[in-house]
Structure formats: C-alpha cells, structure tokens
Design a protein around this motif. Structure first.
Motif, PDB file in Angstrom:
ATOM      1  N   LEU A  32       3.623  -6.523 -13.870  1.00 19.16           N
ATOM      2  CA  LEU A  32       4.111  -7.345 -12.955  1.00 19.16           C
ATOM      3  C   LEU A  32       5.102  -6.530 -11.922  1.00 19.16           C
ATOM      4  O   LEU A  32       5.096  -6.357 -10.626  1.00 19.16           O
ATOM      5  N   GLU A  33       5.878  -5.469 -12.550  1.00 17.86           N
ATOM      6  CA  GLU A  33       6.690  -4.725 -11.664  1.00 17.86           C
ATOM      7  C   GLU A  33       6.066  -3.800 -11.005  1.00 17.86           C
ATOM      8  O   GLU A  33       6.524  -3.429  -9.859  1.00 17.86           O
ATOM      9  N   MET A  37       6.338  -3.215  -7.085  1.00 20.07           N
ATOM     10  CA  MET A  37       6.581  -1.907  -6.387  1.00 20.07           C
ATOM     11  C   MET A  37       5.408  -1.607  -5.606  1.00 20.07           C
ATOM     12  O   MET A  37       5.819  -1.112  -4.128  1.00 20.07           O
ATOM     13  N   GLU A  38       4.181  -1.558  -5.683  1.00 18.40           N
ATOM     14  CA  GLU A  38       3.177  -1.134  -5.041  1.00 18.40           C
ATOM     15  C   GLU A  38       3.188  -2.175  -3.655  1.00 18.40           C
ATOM     16  O   GLU A  38       2.914  -1.546  -2.523  1.00 18.40           O
ATOM     17  N   GLU A  39       3.342  -3.355  -3.766  1.00 18.75           N
ATOM     18  CA  GLU A  39       3.505  -4.217  -2.718  1.00 18.75           C
ATOM     19  C   GLU A  39       4.565  -3.872  -1.595  1.00 18.75           C
ATOM     20  O   GLU A  39       4.357  -3.799  -0.515  1.00 18.75           O
ATOM     21  N   LYS A  42       3.625  -0.810   0.123  1.00 17.04           N
ATOM     22  CA  LYS A  42       2.305  -0.873   1.136  1.00 17.04           C
ATOM     23  C   LYS A  42       3.149  -1.563   2.243  1.00 17.04           C
ATOM     24  O   LYS A  42       2.734  -1.305   3.417  1.00 17.04           O
ATOM     25  N   ASN A  43       4.249  -2.493   2.143  1.00 17.32           N
ATOM     26  CA  ASN A  43       4.717  -3.215   3.323  1.00 17.32           C
ATOM     27  C   ASN A  43       5.806  -2.173   4.185  1.00 17.32           C
ATOM     28  O   ASN A  43       5.847  -2.218   5.094  1.00 17.32           O
ATOM     29  N   GLU A  44       6.408  -1.189   3.167  1.00 15.31           N
ATOM     30  CA  GLU A  44       7.031  -0.091   4.014  1.00 15.31           C
ATOM     31  C   GLU A  44       6.312   0.747   4.802  1.00 15.31           C
ATOM     32  O   GLU A  44       6.628   1.176   5.713  1.00 15.31           O
ATOM     33  N   ASP A  45       5.021   1.042   4.256  1.00 17.23           N
ATOM     34  CA  ASP A  45       4.085   1.783   4.929  1.00 17.23           C
ATOM     35  C   ASP A  45       3.754   1.200   6.130  1.00 17.23           C
ATOM     36  O   ASP A  45       3.402   1.952   7.366  1.00 17.23           O
TER      37      ASP A  45
END
Length: 47
Positions: A32-33, A37-39, A42-45
């Motif tokens: 879950l963590e 972190m991946e999400e 992705k949003n920051e990119d």
C-alpha cells in the motif's frame, strides 16, 4: 519525497506487525505504501 515523519510512522507499523508475527499485514502495508508513493511520484511528474 517521503517526509521523515511519514516514514517513521510506516516503520513503526511494520515493526508492530512483525512483532506480532503478522507477516501478511506487513507485506500488505508495504504494498500500500509503495502504491501511494508511486501515485504521488506520477502526480508530481505530471505537474
């Protein structure tokens, strides 16, 4: 980047699970963590 406070809380949860012999929950919390972190990455990119 993950904040130190968030990481410390996460590690406490993992240690608690392992202390109680609940390895499945430790694995699920880790997954879950990782997804969170991946999400976030992705949003920051996208920005």
């Amino acid at each position: 980047m993950i904040r130190d406070e968030d990481y410390i809380d996460f590690l406490k949860l993992i240690v608690s699970c392992i202390s109680h012999g609940d390895y499945f929950s430790a694995k699920e919390l880790s997954n879950l963590e990782l997804e969170k972190m991946e999400e976030k990455t992705k949003n920051e990119d996208k920005e």
